[in-house]
Design a protein around this motif. Structure first.
Motif, PDB file in Angstrom:
ATOM      1  N   VAL A 211     -20.601  17.873-119.102  1.00 17.57           N
ATOM      2  CA  VAL A 211     -20.231  17.592-120.490  1.00 17.57           C
ATOM      3  C   VAL A 211     -18.864  18.225-120.703  1.00 17.57           C
ATOM      4  CG1 VAL A 211     -20.887  17.822-122.915  1.00 17.57           C
ATOM      5  CG2 VAL A 211     -22.665  17.709-121.154  1.00 17.57           C
ATOM      6  N   ARG A 212     -17.860  17.397-120.762  1.00 19.17           N
ATOM      7  CA  ARG A 212     -16.487  17.899-120.766  1.00 19.17           C
ATOM      8  C   ARG A 212     -16.263  18.909-121.894  1.00 19.17           C
ATOM      9  NH1 ARG A 212     -12.674  13.455-118.664  1.00 19.17           N
ATOM     10  NH2 ARG A 212     -14.240  13.763-117.067  1.00 19.17           N
ATOM     11  N   GLY A 213     -15.663  20.026-121.530  1.00 19.44           N
ATOM     12  CA  GLY A 213     -15.339  21.047-122.525  1.00 19.44           C
ATOM     13  C   GLY A 213     -16.528  21.901-122.940  1.00 19.44           C
ATOM     14  N   VAL A 214     -17.737  21.568-122.470  1.00 27.18           N
ATOM     15  CA  VAL A 214     -18.928  22.326-122.853  1.00 27.18           C
ATOM     16  C   VAL A 214     -19.592  22.934-121.626  1.00 27.18           C
ATOM     17  CG1 VAL A 214     -21.150  22.275-124.034  1.00 27.18           C
ATOM     18  CG2 VAL A 214     -19.304  20.784-124.824  1.00 27.18           C
ATOM     19  N   GLY A 215     -20.006  22.083-120.701  1.00 24.32           N
ATOM     20  CA  GLY A 215     -20.717  22.590-119.526  1.00 24.32           C
ATOM     21  C   GLY A 215     -21.506  21.475-118.869  1.00 24.32           C
ATOM     22  N   TYR A 216     -22.828  21.629-118.858  1.00 25.03           N
ATOM     23  CA  TYR A 216     -23.678  20.680-118.142  1.00 25.03           C
ATOM     24  C   TYR A 216     -24.923  20.347-118.961  1.00 25.03           C
ATOM     25  CZ  TYR A 216     -20.878  22.436-114.248  1.00 25.03           C
ATOM     26  OH  TYR A 216     -19.845  22.805-113.438  1.00 25.03           O
ATOM     27  N   ARG A 217     -25.482  19.177-118.676  1.00 24.92           N
ATOM     28  CA  ARG A 217     -26.709  18.768-119.365  1.00 24.92           C
ATOM     29  C   ARG A 217     -27.601  18.030-118.373  1.00 24.92           C
ATOM     30  NH1 ARG A 217     -25.295  16.106-124.487  1.00 24.92           N
ATOM     31  NH2 ARG A 217     -24.153  14.709-123.138  1.00 24.92           N
ATOM     32  N   LEU A 218     -28.904  18.328-118.402  1.00 22.72           N
ATOM     33  CA  LEU A 218     -29.859  17.588-117.580  1.00 22.72           C
ATOM     34  C   LEU A 218     -30.560  16.549-118.444  1.00 22.72           C
ATOM     35  CD1 LEU A 218     -32.280  18.730-114.877  1.00 22.72           C
ATOM     36  CD2 LEU A 218     -33.245  17.576-116.862  1.00 22.72           C
ATOM     37  N   ARG A 219     -30.680  15.353-117.913  1.00 26.31           N
ATOM     38  CA  ARG A 219     -31.417  14.292-118.605  1.00 26.31           C
ATOM     39  C   ARG A 219     -32.094  13.428-117.545  1.00 26.31           C
ATOM     40  NH1 ARG A 219     -28.477   9.953-117.323  1.00 26.31           N
ATOM     41  NH2 ARG A 219     -26.206  10.091-117.253  1.00 26.31           N
ATOM     42  N   ALA A 220     -33.016  12.566-117.991  1.00 26.62           N
ATOM     43  CA  ALA A 220     -33.634  11.624-117.057  1.00 26.62           C
ATOM     44  C   ALA A 220     -32.551  10.693-116.513  1.00 26.62           C
ATOM     45  CB  ALA A 220     -34.708  10.820-117.788  1.00 26.62           C
ATOM     46  N   ALA A 221     -32.640  10.392-115.222  1.00 23.60           N
ATOM     47  CA  ALA A 221     -31.646   9.505-114.613  1.00 23.60           C
ATOM     48  C   ALA A 221     -31.841   8.079-115.110  1.00 23.60           C
ATOM     49  CB  ALA A 221     -31.766   9.553-113.096  1.00 23.60           C
ATOM     50  N   GLU A 222     -30.747   7.343-115.157  1.00 20.57           N
ATOM     51  CA  GLU A 222     -30.783   5.926-115.519  1.00 20.57           C
ATOM     52  C   GLU A 222     -30.200   5.129-114.359  1.00 20.57           C
ATOM     53  OE1 GLU A 222     -28.345   6.178-118.972  1.00 20.57           O
ATOM     54  OE2 GLU A 222     -29.839   7.355-120.068  1.00 20.57           O
ATOM     55  N   PRO A 223     -30.566   3.838-114.261  1.00 20.42           N
ATOM     56  CA  PRO A 223     -30.071   3.040-113.135  1.00 20.42           C
ATOM     57  C   PRO A 223     -28.544   3.104-113.006  1.00 20.42           C
ATOM     58  CG  PRO A 223     -31.737   1.819-114.337  1.00 20.42           C
ATOM     59  CD  PRO A 223     -31.479   3.069-115.127  1.00 20.42           C
ATOM     60  N   GLY A 224     -27.841   3.203-114.113  1.00 22.04           N
ATOM     61  CA  GLY A 224     -26.373   3.249-114.084  1.00 22.04           C
ATOM     62  C   GLY A 224     -25.815   4.473-113.378  1.00 22.04           C
ATOM     63  N   ASP A 225     -26.619   5.570-113.297  1.00 20.20           N
ATOM     64  CA  ASP A 225     -26.108   6.792-112.676  1.00 20.20           C
ATOM     65  C   ASP A 225     -25.774   6.591-111.206  1.00 20.20           C
ATOM     66  OD1 ASP A 225     -26.385   8.218-115.036  1.00 20.20           O
ATOM     67  OD2 ASP A 225     -28.465   8.752-114.584  1.00 20.20           O
ATOM     68  N   LEU A 226     -26.624   5.867-110.510  1.00 17.13           N
ATOM     69  CA  LEU A 226     -26.389   5.624-109.095  1.00 17.13           C
ATOM     70  C   LEU A 226     -25.152   4.761-108.891  1.00 17.13           C
ATOM     71  CD1 LEU A 226     -30.000   5.088-107.735  1.00 17.13           C
ATOM     72  CD2 LEU A 226     -28.396   6.854-107.009  1.00 17.13           C
ATOM     73  N   ARG A 227     -24.993   3.759-109.767  1.00 16.02           N
ATOM     74  CA  ARG A 227     -23.799   2.907-109.677  1.00 16.02           C
ATOM     75  C   ARG A 227     -22.543   3.710-109.985  1.00 16.02           C
ATOM     76  NH1 ARG A 227     -27.049  -0.861-112.187  1.00 16.02           N
ATOM     77  NH2 ARG A 227     -26.098  -0.553-114.228  1.00 16.02           N
ATOM     78  N   ALA A 228     -22.635   4.575-111.004  1.00 17.25           N
ATOM     79  CA  ALA A 228     -21.468   5.367-111.406  1.00 17.25           C
ATOM     80  C   ALA A 228     -21.008   6.277-110.276  1.00 17.25           C
ATOM     81  CB  ALA A 228     -21.791   6.196-112.648  1.00 17.25           C
ATOM     82  N   GLU A 229     -21.970   6.653-109.420  1.00 18.10           N
ATOM     83  CA  GLU A 229     -21.599   7.544-108.325  1.00 18.10           C
ATOM     84  C   GLU A 229     -20.693   6.838-107.314  1.00 18.10           C
ATOM     85  OE1 GLU A 229     -24.555   8.959-105.615  1.00 18.10           O
ATOM     86  OE2 GLU A 229     -24.006  11.030-106.019  1.00 18.10           O
ATOM     87  N   VAL A 230     -20.887   5.549-107.134  1.00 15.19           N
ATOM     88  CA  VAL A 230     -20.049   4.826-106.173  1.00 15.19           C
ATOM     89  C   VAL A 230     -18.874   4.113-106.838  1.00 15.19           C
ATOM     90  CG1 VAL A 230     -21.786   4.549-104.382  1.00 15.19           C
ATOM     91  CG2 VAL A 230     -21.665   2.877-106.211  1.00 15.19           C
TER      92      VAL A 230
END
Ligand code: CA
Length: 239
Positions: A211-230
């Motif tokens: 989370v830019r300027g804040v830190g980190y956040r954990l949430r349930a993964a969504e199908p888009g997360d895997l795509r965003a990685e590549v």
């Protein structure tokens, strides 16, 4: 139970032992990897200060072997100034923290206290999120029924994020709550542990997002997360 100091330099081992005893700790000291593993096999130490440069074996090997044998006590690693790679490897192999030689005794004392405070914190009920089951008792996590082993610090970090699921958590709070630091130790400890944790748990169950300027956040993964990685993020303003 005592702290175990593993240090082959007799002068340094002597002054650490003397200092820690004066500060109220019970201390045992050994000067080799073989002695360290033999002592750890008794499973009656509260924490370890481990020099990586030992005469008979690499300190990293001591660490890996001990963790492989189920020794889960906190370990503070002492490294030489330029050994960046061994520092990263030590954290990856299950060290909780490191200190670069030469160091001030007060710095070591603060870090030892922080490690022990964290280790003594109460355990919590198992947590789950979107196919991930967090194991409190054996330093692992199940992700869609596959078991993934974690280092003690990664385990603590993931547990902290799961309890605060959905909240953006700052570095200072993570350092205090997970690492026991009330100050910024001047290392990228949090970033390194989060990078390792992300690599181990993947993106099929949960996502630890920046989370830019804040830190980190954990949430349930969504199908888009895997795509965003590549796929890289589109430029700002692009539809
Ligand atoms: Ca040494």
């Amino acid at each position: 139970m005592p702290l175990l100091v593993v240090e082959d330099n007799a002068v340094l081992a002597g002054s650490l032992t003397k200092g820690l005893r004066e500060d109220g700790f019970e201390v045992d000291a050994v000067g080799s990897g073989v002695e360290a593993l033999a002592r750890l096999a008794r499973r009656d130490v509260d924490g370890v200060v481990l020099d990586l440069g030992l005469p008979d074996m690499d300190g990293l090997e001591v660490l890996t072997t001990a963790r492989g044998r189920g020794v889960h006590v906190p370990v503070l690693v002492l490294t030489a100034r330029d050994a960046v790679r061994s520092r990263v490897m030590a954290l990856d192999q299950g060290a909780d923290d490191y200190l670069v030689k030469p160091f001030q005794y007060e710095e070591l004392l603060a870090r030892v206290r922080a490690l022990l405070r964290r280790a003594a914190a109460p355990r919590w009920a198992p947590l789950t999120c979107n196919g991930l089951v967090f194991r409190e008792d054996d330093l692992s996590v199940e992700i869609h029924d596959a078991r993934v082993g974690l280092s003690p610090r990664e385990h603590a970090l993931l547990g902290f994020f799961l309890r605060r699921k959905g909240e953006a958590l700052g570095r200072a709070e993570i350092l205090l709550q997970v690492f026991g630091y009330q100050f910024e130790p001047g290392t990228n400890l949090v970033n390194v542990h989060i990078a390792n944790l992300r690599r181990k748990i993947g993106l099929t169950a949960v996502c630890i997002e920046t989370v830019r300027g804040v830190g980190y956040r954990l949430r349930a993964a969504e199908p888009g997360d895997l795509r965003a990685e590549v796929e890289p993020d589109p430029p700002v303003g692009d539809a």
